[in-house]
Motif scaffolding. Structure first.
Motif, mmCIF file in Angstrom:
data_model
loop_
_atom_site.group_PDB
_atom_site.id
_atom_site.type_symbol
_atom_site.label_atom_id
_atom_site.label_comp_id
_atom_site.label_asym_id
_atom_site.label_seq_id
_atom_site.Cartn_x
_atom_site.Cartn_y
_atom_site.Cartn_z
ATOM 1 N N MET A 220 -9.988 8.736 4.461
ATOM 2 C CA MET A 220 -11.162 8.342 3.657
ATOM 3 C C MET A 220 -10.817 8.378 2.261
ATOM 4 O O MET A 220 -11.777 7.970 1.542
ATOM 5 N N ARG A 221 -10.027 9.250 1.560
ATOM 6 C CA ARG A 221 -9.703 9.299 0.388
ATOM 7 C C ARG A 221 -9.367 7.897 -0.355
ATOM 8 O O ARG A 221 -9.399 7.349 -1.378
ATOM 9 N N ILE A 222 -8.290 7.082 0.701
ATOM 10 C CA ILE A 222 -7.671 5.809 0.301
ATOM 11 C C ILE A 222 -9.083 5.145 0.305
ATOM 12 O O ILE A 222 -9.116 4.163 -0.522
ATOM 13 N N PHE A 223 -9.956 5.009 1.166
ATOM 14 C CA PHE A 223 -11.083 4.147 1.159
ATOM 15 C C PHE A 223 -11.603 4.522 -0.124
ATOM 16 O O PHE A 223 -12.466 3.285 -0.590
ATOM 17 N N GLU A 224 -12.034 5.564 -0.573
ATOM 18 C CA GLU A 224 -12.782 5.817 -1.733
ATOM 19 C C GLU A 224 -11.969 5.163 -2.784
ATOM 20 O O GLU A 224 -12.494 4.418 -3.949
ATOM 21 N N ASP A 225 -10.641 5.457 -3.152
ATOM 22 C CA ASP A 225 -10.110 5.335 -4.371
ATOM 23 C C ASP A 225 -9.764 3.876 -4.268
ATOM 24 O O ASP A 225 -9.705 3.254 -5.590
ATOM 25 N N GLU A 226 -9.541 3.157 -3.128
ATOM 26 C CA GLU A 226 -9.257 1.577 -3.214
ATOM 27 C C GLU A 226 -10.610 0.579 -3.014
ATOM 28 O O GLU A 226 -10.371 -0.467 -2.836
ATOM 29 N N GLY A 227 -11.562 1.246 -2.895
ATOM 30 C CA GLY A 227 -12.778 0.540 -2.558
ATOM 31 C C GLY A 227 -12.789 -0.526 -1.407
ATOM 32 O O GLY A 227 -13.195 -1.345 -1.389
ATOM 33 N N VAL A 228 -12.497 0.173 -0.361
ATOM 34 C CA VAL A 228 -12.230 -0.411 0.807
ATOM 35 C C VAL A 228 -13.417 -0.904 1.609
ATOM 36 O O VAL A 228 -13.553 -2.107 1.900
#
Length: 450
Positions: free
Chosen positions: A326-334
């Motif tokens: 979920m942090r990756i989703f947020e940081d990378e605008g998935v």
């Protein structure tokens, strides 16, 4: 020195055929392809053949393969604490629950973790029954909710047949599907209104006081990527409120960026009583799922115990992977990327493909969640293969799928449909290349038209 063996492709195949019992398969009639590696949006077999994945495996590898941050988080957590019984509190489960609740709509602030989507739906129906004191569950014909005893009974498609008779109390209804309308509708508005009236009529004759829940896939997945008409989900919410029925949104496949939203139901601004999830929350790197429940349902189990649990629920390794994902989703605008790819690339390109190929009866979808319905006759809408076809009857879809694979594209096919469901992180160049291959392969399907 590693304790993990290094097997050749031949050894993998030989051991698979000697010892592995595969799901949903006649064991003697399958020949699974050994896969050596995967990275990003592609996987590679032992012969070195690379495939662009338009299936996301089982529509779950939303973040792509071997994302370095997610792999590192799993490795870090394995070094810190690899397992812990669910009766204890642990940091990763607490944080995962907070993050999921923060993204969920309305007052859905409590998470019951499971090991996958089927168990999530199983527990959702148990919660609804105890919360309401009622026993019936309404479930759509065109649906899939899992393969455990309760979830397969909820399932509307042919995968449930071999498990019948199943759990009592399940009542079927028809959801909206304008292209093959059960209600003789000619517009989205007619389909919405008639589907809602059909649901009201079903509830009336079943007895609203006997119905615990209505379960639906927010956007129907394997059974066609059926996007509900605007106003339908709000209408279901209204019906549930009117009769004290729990609304369960199965977002196992549709959630976590797949439809260009954290949860697909956000597209329509509706809050159910329970959301079930799995797959995309961590892209299947470690098994995890769960139910997100409203405050009212949580309070039912405040003074009395909830009669259910799983040895591995809230597993720290799985929860750590969900937190990192979920942090990756947020940081990378998935989430935003998936929505943009649907609006700017997939939707427009599939519209061109639909106009070009007589075998394409309809295109529909959101985000990175699309289906092409293939037909023998675009006028009568006769499916390219019969419902639940197998063997020779399914040959046209087999030929189409083979044409995709020969060109380096791994498709997702089900009945007479091919789904465009690549990892949500797929870049535009890869997406256009895959759609071009799909365009070429559809010439094979066109050969069966007429």
């Amino acid at each position: 020195m590693s304790d993990l063996p290094q097997l050749s492709g031949e050894q993998v195949h030989e051991l698979d055929r000697a010892h592995v019992f595969h799901s949903w398969s006649a064991q003697d009639l399958i020949d699974p392809l050994p896969i050596e590696s995967a990275k990003g949006v592609r996987f590679t077999d032992y012969a070195g053949t690379e495939y662009l994945d338009f299936s996301s495996q089982l529509v779950n590898v939303n973040i792509g393969y071997q994302h370095p941050r997610l792999v590192a988080a799993i490795q870090e957590q394995a070094g810190r604490m690899a397992t812990l019984a669910p009766g204890f509190a642990n940091d990763m489960r607490s944080e995962a629950a907070r993050m999921i609740a923060e993204k969920a709509p309305g007052d859905l602030e409590h998470v019951f973790f499971t090991n996958g989507g089927a168990e999530a739906n199983e527990n959702a129906l148990r919660m609804a029954r105890i919360h309401t004191g009622r026993h019936k569950i309404l479930s759509a014909y065109r649906s899939y909710h899992g393969a455990t005893a309760g979830s397969i009974a909820l399932t509307g498609d042919p995968r449930r047949w071999a498990s019948e008779p199943g759990m009592p109390g399940v009542v079927r209804y028809w959801g909206p599907y304008l292209y093959r309308s059960a209600f003789y509708a000619t517009s989205e508005e007619e389909e919405r209104d008639r589907a809602l009236q059909h649901l009201r009529d079903t509830i009336a004759v079943e007895g609203p006081q006997t119905i615990a829940a209505i379960i639906l896939e927010t956007v129907v997945g394997t059974n066609g990527i059926l996007v509900p008409p605007d106003g339908y989900l709000a209408g279901v919410r209204e019906i549930c409120d009117e009769h004290g029925i729990v609304m369960i949104a199965d977002e196992v496949m549709a959630g976590f960026a797949r439809c260009g939203e954290w949860f697909a139901i956000d597209h329509w601004g509706v809050t159910p009583d329970i959301i079930t999830f799995a797959k995309g929350v961590n892209s299947g790197y470690v098994p995890i799922g769960g139910t997100i429940v409203s405050g009212a349902i949580r309070e039912t189990f405040g003074p009395k115990p909830y009669p259910g649990g799983l040895t591995y629920q809230g597993h720290p390794l799985a929860c750590a992977s969900a937190v990192a994902s979920m942090r990756i989703f947020e940081d990378e605008g998935v989430v935003e990327h998936s929505r943009r790819m649907g609006e700017e690339v997939i939707g427009p390109r599939l519209a061109e493909i639909e106009a070009k190929h007589p075998s394409v009866g309809e295109v529909r979808g959101l985000g990175t969640f699309w289906a092409l319905e293939l037909v023998k006759d675009p006028q009568t809408r006769e499916p390219l293969v019969p419902y639940n076809a197998s063997g020779e009857a399914a040959a046209p879809m087999g030929a189409f799928a083979a044409a995709c694979k020969e060109r380096g594209l791994w498709p997702f096919v089900h009945f007479n449909r091919t789904h465009v469901v690549p990892p949500c992180v797929i870049e535009e160049d890869d997406l256009r290349a895959g759609l071009d291959i799909l365009d070429e392969a559809l010439e094979v399907a066109d050969g069966y038209v007429g």
